[in-house]
Design a protein around this motif. Structure first.
Motif, short mmCIF file in Angstrom:
data_model
loop_
_atom_site.label_atom_id
_atom_site.label_comp_id
_atom_site.label_asym_id
_atom_site.label_seq_id
_atom_site.Cartn_x
_atom_site.Cartn_y
_atom_site.Cartn_z
N ARG A 25 20.96 -60.77 -9.82
CA ARG A 25 22.08 -60.27 -9.01
C ARG A 25 22.75 -59.07 -9.71
NH1 ARG A 25 26.51 -63.12 -9.24
NH2 ARG A 25 25.41 -65.00 -9.88
N GLU A 28 20.63 -56.04 -9.43
CA GLU A 28 20.71 -55.39 -8.11
C GLU A 28 21.96 -54.52 -8.01
OE1 GLU A 28 18.16 -58.85 -5.76
OE2 GLU A 28 20.35 -58.92 -5.73
N SER A 29 23.08 -55.02 -8.52
CA SER A 29 24.33 -54.23 -8.49
C SER A 29 24.22 -53.02 -9.41
CB SER A 29 25.53 -55.08 -8.93
OG SER A 29 25.64 -56.21 -8.11
N PRO A 60 15.06 -54.29 -10.17
CA PRO A 60 15.52 -53.49 -9.02
C PRO A 60 15.66 -52.00 -9.36
CG PRO A 60 16.82 -55.51 -9.22
CD PRO A 60 15.96 -55.43 -10.45
N GLU A 188 26.79 -54.31 -14.05
CA GLU A 188 26.84 -54.68 -12.64
C GLU A 188 28.16 -54.26 -12.01
OE1 GLU A 188 27.13 -56.71 -15.13
OE2 GLU A 188 28.54 -58.35 -14.75
#
Ligand SMILES: Nc1nc2c(c(=O)[nH]1)N(C=O)[C@@H](CNc1ccc(C(=O)N[C@@H](CCC(=O)O)C(=O)O)cc1)CN2
Ligand SMILES: Nc1ncnc2c1ncn2[C@@H]1O[C@H](COP(=O)(O)OP(=O)(O)OP(=O)(O)O)[C@@H](O)[C@H]1O
Length: 201
Positions: A25, A28-29, A60, A188
């Motif tokens: 996660r 991805e950020s 990512p 992030e």
């Protein structure tokens, strides 16, 4: 005074405590941070790394680099004449083999002659602070590889940008004389720039 080795192992344990889902996660950020995306625009040859030991997931971001036609390289451990890194080309079809720390490395791909051929090096870290100081895994691999940047007028010079979870930011880390400071760090949550080279226009 907390001993550097104790600090490093505590910070590593803190990083490892994040779940793989959280690491993804955050990864991805990270790949959406405007400050980082801006730096990518002017970079063609970029060193990244594959995550290990709770590091933020670089998957990512690497997918985005490939999508944008960047030439992506990964670190290759070198032990002679001293510990340092070479950089091997990484494409979606590149074969990988784990190195002695269990981190996958490209095999049979072109290797850069000099780190100065990189426009941007995305650097792993255990901890960072608001002045761009970095504590790594303790091998001195990145410091030795980029030590030449500290010579006056050193050129060519890739931008050095750390990638990390926000929880790896600490108020003030001790600076060692051989440390090569980072130009920026992306997490992030934010992009931190430590000098004009890593600033958005
Ligand atoms: N993902 C990633 N790749 C990277 C680094 C990194 O920090 N992260 N490196 C950044 O420089 C280099 C590898 N440096 C490393 C240095 C020490 C250990 C490590 O786990 N040391 C063990 C002792 C292992 C042993 O001696 O067998 C330890 O400290 O517990 C791992 C990587 C190049 N590639
Ligand atoms: N430019 C250099 N020349 C000689 N020795 C160096 C140099 N840079 C680092 N070292 C040595 O490497 C050792 C590890 O350095 P340090 O603890 O700063 O590594 P690190 O930045 O945490 O590791 P890494 O870059 O592998 O993640 C130190 O003992 C230091 O003496």
């Amino acid at each position: 005074m907390i001993l550097p080795r104790t600090f490093r192992s505590q910070a590593r344990a803190h990083r490892r405590a994040l779940s793989p889902e959280a690491a993804l996660r955050h990864g991805e950020s990270l790949a959406l941070q405007p400050g980082l995306l801006h730096l990518l625009e002017s970079a063609r040859t970029i060193a990244a790394y594959l995550p290990s030991d709770g590091e933020i997931d670089t998957g990512p971001l690497i997918a985005l680099l490939w999508e944008r036609g960047k030439h992506v390289f990964l670190p290759l451990l070198r032990f002679a004449p001293h510990k340092h890194l070479a950089f091997g080309l990484y494409r979606p079809d590149t074969a990988l083999l784990p190195n002695q720390y269990g981190i996958p490395e490209p095999v049979g791909t072109p290797v850069l002659d000099h780190p100065g051929q990189l426009d941007l090096a995305l650097v792993p870290l255990v901890a960072f602070d608001s002045q761009g100081h970095r504590i790594g895994m303790g091998g001195g691999f990145y410091d030795r590889t980029f030590a030449y940047l500290k010579a006056p007028g050193a050129a060519p010079a890739p931008l050095l940008v750390g990638l990390a979870h926000e929880c790896q930011r600490y108020p003030n880390l001790p600076a060692e004389p051989w440390d090569v400071p980072l130009d920026g760090v992306a997490t992030e949550r934010a992009f931190y720039s430590f000098n004009d080279k890593a600033n958005a226009p």
